[in-house]
Enzyme design. Structure first.
Site, PDB file in Angstrom:
ATOM      1  N   CYS A 156       3.431 -10.919   0.508  1.00 20.48           N
ATOM      2  CA  CYS A 156       4.133 -11.348   0.911  1.00 20.48           C
ATOM      3  C   CYS A 156       3.482 -12.528   1.806  1.00 20.48           C
ATOM      4  O   CYS A 156       1.974 -12.072   2.208  1.00 20.48           O
ATOM      5  CB  CYS A 156       5.479 -11.247   1.378  1.00 20.48           C
ATOM      6  SG  CYS A 156       6.492 -10.415   0.764  1.00 20.48           S
TER       7      CYS A 156
ATOM      8  N   ARG B 207       8.523 -14.663   0.089  1.00 17.75           N
ATOM      9  CA  ARG B 207       8.838 -13.677  -0.165  1.00 17.75           C
ATOM     10  C   ARG B 207       8.375 -13.733  -1.101  1.00 17.75           C
ATOM     11  O   ARG B 207       8.796 -14.540  -2.411  1.00 17.75           O
ATOM     12  CB  ARG B 207      10.374 -12.939  -0.457  1.00 17.75           C
ATOM     13  CG  ARG B 207      10.618 -11.420  -0.953  1.00 17.75           C
ATOM     14  CD  ARG B 207      11.568 -11.166  -0.746  1.00 17.75           C
ATOM     15  NE  ARG B 207      11.089  -9.531  -1.474  1.00 17.75           N
ATOM     16  CZ  ARG B 207      12.871  -9.144  -1.904  1.00 17.75           C
ATOM     17  NH1 ARG B 207      14.121  -9.954  -2.014  1.00 17.75           N
ATOM     18  NH2 ARG B 207      12.614  -7.997  -2.413  1.00 17.75           N
TER      19      ARG B 207
ATOM     20  N   SER C   7       9.238 -11.392  -4.671  1.00 13.95           N
ATOM     21  CA  SER C   7       9.272 -10.028  -5.306  1.00 13.95           C
ATOM     22  C   SER C   7       9.015  -8.881  -5.616  1.00 13.95           C
ATOM     23  O   SER C   7       8.816  -9.197  -7.392  1.00 13.95           O
ATOM     24  CB  SER C   7      10.654 -10.131  -5.175  1.00 13.95           C
ATOM     25  OG  SER C   7      11.464 -11.133  -4.862  1.00 13.95           O
TER      26      SER C   7
ATOM     27  N   ASN D  50       3.638  -7.905   4.950  1.00 11.78           N
ATOM     28  CA  ASN D  50       2.944  -7.781   4.095  1.00 11.78           C
ATOM     29  C   ASN D  50       2.241  -6.744   3.320  1.00 11.78           C
ATOM     30  O   ASN D  50       1.781  -6.203   4.249  1.00 11.78           O
ATOM     31  CB  ASN D  50       2.093  -9.323   4.461  1.00 11.78           C
ATOM     32  CG  ASN D  50       0.773 -10.205   2.998  1.00 11.78           C
ATOM     33  OD1 ASN D  50       1.318  -9.193   1.896  1.00 11.78           O
ATOM     34  ND2 ASN D  50      -0.235  -9.323   3.516  1.00 11.78           N
TER      35      ASN D  50
ATOM     36  N   SER E 283      -6.849  -3.564  -9.528  1.00 14.76           N
ATOM     37  CA  SER E 283      -8.151  -3.724  -9.516  1.00 14.76           C
ATOM     38  C   SER E 283      -9.056  -2.310  -8.961  1.00 14.76           C
ATOM     39  O   SER E 283      -8.222  -1.681  -8.176  1.00 14.76           O
ATOM     40  CB  SER E 283      -8.279  -5.580  -8.724  1.00 14.76           C
ATOM     41  OG  SER E 283      -9.847  -5.756  -8.941  1.00 14.76           O
TER      42      SER E 283
END
Length: 615
Positions: free
Chosen positions: A2, A50, A52, A75, A360
């Site tokens: 977020c 946000r 989700s 976040n 990643s």
């Protein structure tokens, strides 16, 4: 994943604060297009955008405790939130959601400032305790998620991205011109300063507390090597394999589909191999160029076939590369001339069309000794056994040898990251309009080297990279390019349990004079073919040097090099001479040219015409 924004001061009008908060949040809407939440009282305002991922129905923010006295915006992702929730429930706390966010509220009630040290994950959060008038914020140990702050008098602003501050009337926007030389040399600013005067990035592993207009900062955790000897390579490989397998499983926790990036290198291939065993039909994504000499696509294609996973390929051409760079500099907040961010931008764009979360391989090189720079450190360590007077004499007698010259310097002075773009400050300063008058960029790295004087050279370089290069370059571009497309990027190598293993590895199992990631490759060989586990590091090459010699792009860059921003800061004739010498093939000045060009684009966006580009 977020975006968070907010501010605190001794008194403000809640209705006006809410309007300002909404404007701040709108500037980082790309970080969270799925919803918006705002809270404001007479002293604090917290906003949230946000994306989700977990508890799609019940995880909205800002989130409150039972009596509403505590509010948090967050976040990131907490991967051990279920374990922490069980501990907190046993201690008498009641949970109303299945979200990892709620753990922060009850964790603060139970543990106070000790909370961040208990979290396994990537995070930046800010919590307002209205009972005590305390604003508390923290950032994860590696700096995966960003958190910036700005203080003016008793006012404190915070946000996931600096651009959010532009909407607050108390923010005074000024260019931090004193740090321009460092940016030009390093491509980023080591430490907590930014190119906006008064704006700081909270350091990884740190927290801040604001109360009654007073701000304090402190480290809640530190990265330390605790070398464990007497174990075989096979034993280390097994331990790395076990820790990384568990980390990938934790990083796949989501209520949406998870994909992965695949370049064909050992880090991404191992990540995909582990994830594919845990999830059927794992979707993978790769990026490259039509110029095959620079493209990762053949290696990625080979890895995808070997691992039996579907892979979506994206090819970037020069027109797209140059056209996207303006938007990219906007998303980055500060100029970043690392060309690798451009293909990453397009890779994230392609992935977001199919998934909402990707895994990643960032962080493997810094943890396990993956850069050739560390091999050079092993060479240099042996050279340091000679008396310094002898090293200095040899450097004077053979002035053309860069190795001998660096060997006569202090460790912090020969830091390769400090002169990443220009070999020396003098080479850089000849392009500046005004003499720099600033310390050599290497001195900016000295405080980190001073903390690890007792470590061997290669290990010290790794430790400094973990605190500078990794958060300020590698992770910043990963966060911004993924968030530009509302994509959550997770990095399972940068995990608390994987870190504990890596910090115990003897140096010779990380790197030698000729080999990198010795133990990690041995661990990877348990899941990958010898060709994949032994593949040499390729980096992220780009055909930009050739493109800059084409008329279209040469002209595009030259127009900026003679424009008003260049005239304000640089010797425009020197810039044009550099560009022309590159065009004629006399030198390869790609990195220097791109550094100047990206800075000019960024300055235009934030200080000349401060409007986001048409995205």
């Amino acid at each position: 994943m977020c975006g968070i924004v907010g501010f605190a001061e001794e008194h403000h009008d809640p209705a006006a604060a809410r309007r300002t908060l909404q404007e701040m949040a709108a500037l980082i809407r790309h970080r969270g297009p799925d919803g918006e939440g705002l809270y404001a009282d007479g002293r604090a305002a917290l906003g949230h955008r946000r994306l989700s991922i977990i508890d799609l129905e019940g995880g909205g923010q800002p989130m409150f405790n039972e009596d509403g006295s505590l509010v948090v915006v967050f976040n990131g992702e907490i991967y051990n939130y279920r374990e922490l929730a069980r501990q907190l429930s046993a201690a008498g706390h009641s949970f109303a959601t299945h979200s990892d966010t709620e753990v922060l509220l009850h964790g603060w009630e139970q543990w106070g400032k000790a909370l961040p040290g208990k979290l396994r994950g990537m995070f930046a959060f800010v919590l307002w305790d209205s009972r005590t008038g305390t604003l508390f914020g923290a950032r994860d140990l590696f700096g995966i998620k960003p958190l910036y702050y700005y203080r003016r008098g008793e006012l404190l602003l915070f946000a996931s991205e600096i651009k959010a501050f532009l909407a607050h009337p108390g923010f005074v926007k000024r260019f931090n011109a004193d740090r321009l030389p460092d940016y030009l040399s390093c491509e980023y600013l080591p430490g907590d300063e930014t190119l906006f005067t008064g704006v700081y990035e909270l350091l990884p592993g740190h927290s801040f507390t604001w109360r009654a207009g007073r701000l304090t900062r402190e480290a809640y955790a530190k990265i330390r090597y605790r070398i464990r000897s007497g174990r075989s390579l096979e034993e280390w490989a097994e331990e790395i394999d076990k820790a990384f397998t568990h980390s990938v499983a934790a990083h796949k926790i989501a209520d949406v589909e998870v994909g992965a990036f695949l370049s064909g290198g050992v880090d991404s291939s191992l990540t995909v191999a582990k994830a594919a065993k845990q999830q059927k039909h794992l979707q993978c994504f790769s990026v490259g160029y039509a110029e095959e000499a620079y493209s990762e696509l053949p290696a990625a294609r080979q890895a995808a076939q070997a691992l039996d996973v579907p892979c979506t390929e994206t090819t970037v051409g020069p027109a797209d590369f140059f056209a996207a760079n303006r938007a990219i500099q906007w998303y980055l907040d500060e100029p970043m001339p690392n060309p690798a961010e451009v293909p990453l931008y397009f890779l994230c764009q392609a992935a977001r069309r199919k998934v909402k979360v990707v895994l990643s391989g960032e962080g493997a090189d810094e943890l396990f000794g993956g850069y050739p720079l560390y091999c050079q450190g092993v060479h240099m360590q042996a050279w340091q056994r000679l008396p310094r007077s002898v090293r200095r004499l040899l450097a004077r007698c053979l002035p053309g040898s860069g190795f001998l010259r660096r060997g006569a310097q202090n460790r912090w002075q020969r830091c390769a990251r400090a002169n990443y773009v220009f070999a020396t400050p003098a080479e850089r300063d000849c392009y500046l309009k005004r003499p720099a008058g600033t310390p050599p960029p290497a001195r900016r790295f000295k405080p980190w080297f001073d903390q690890v004087r007792g470590l061997d050279e290669a290990t010290a370089l790794q430790w400094v990279d973990l605190h500078t290069w990794l958060p300020r370059d590698i992770l910043r571009k990963a966060d911004r390019m993924s968030m530009a497309h509302s994509l959550e990027l997770r990095v399972p190598f940068l995990d608390r349990e994987v870190l504990a293993v890596a910090m115990g590895l003897p140096r010779q199992l990380r790197c030698t004079r000729r080999k990198t990631k010795v133990a990690l490759r041995a661990a990877a060989a348990r899941s990958l073919s010898p060709e994949l586990s032994g593949r040499k590091k390729r980096g992220f090459p780009v055909p930009l040097a050739g493109w800059l010699r084409q008329d279209t792009y040469y002209t595009m860059v030259r127009e900026k090099f003679v424009g008003p921003v260049a005239e304000q800061f640089f010797d425009t004739r020197a810039l044009c001479e550099l560009l022309e010498a590159h065009r004629q093939g006399k030198v390869n000045a790609m990195t220097k040219i791109w550094s100047f060009y990206c800075f000019i684009l960024w300055y235009e966006l934030y200080f000349v015409d401060p409007q986001p580009p048409q995205l």
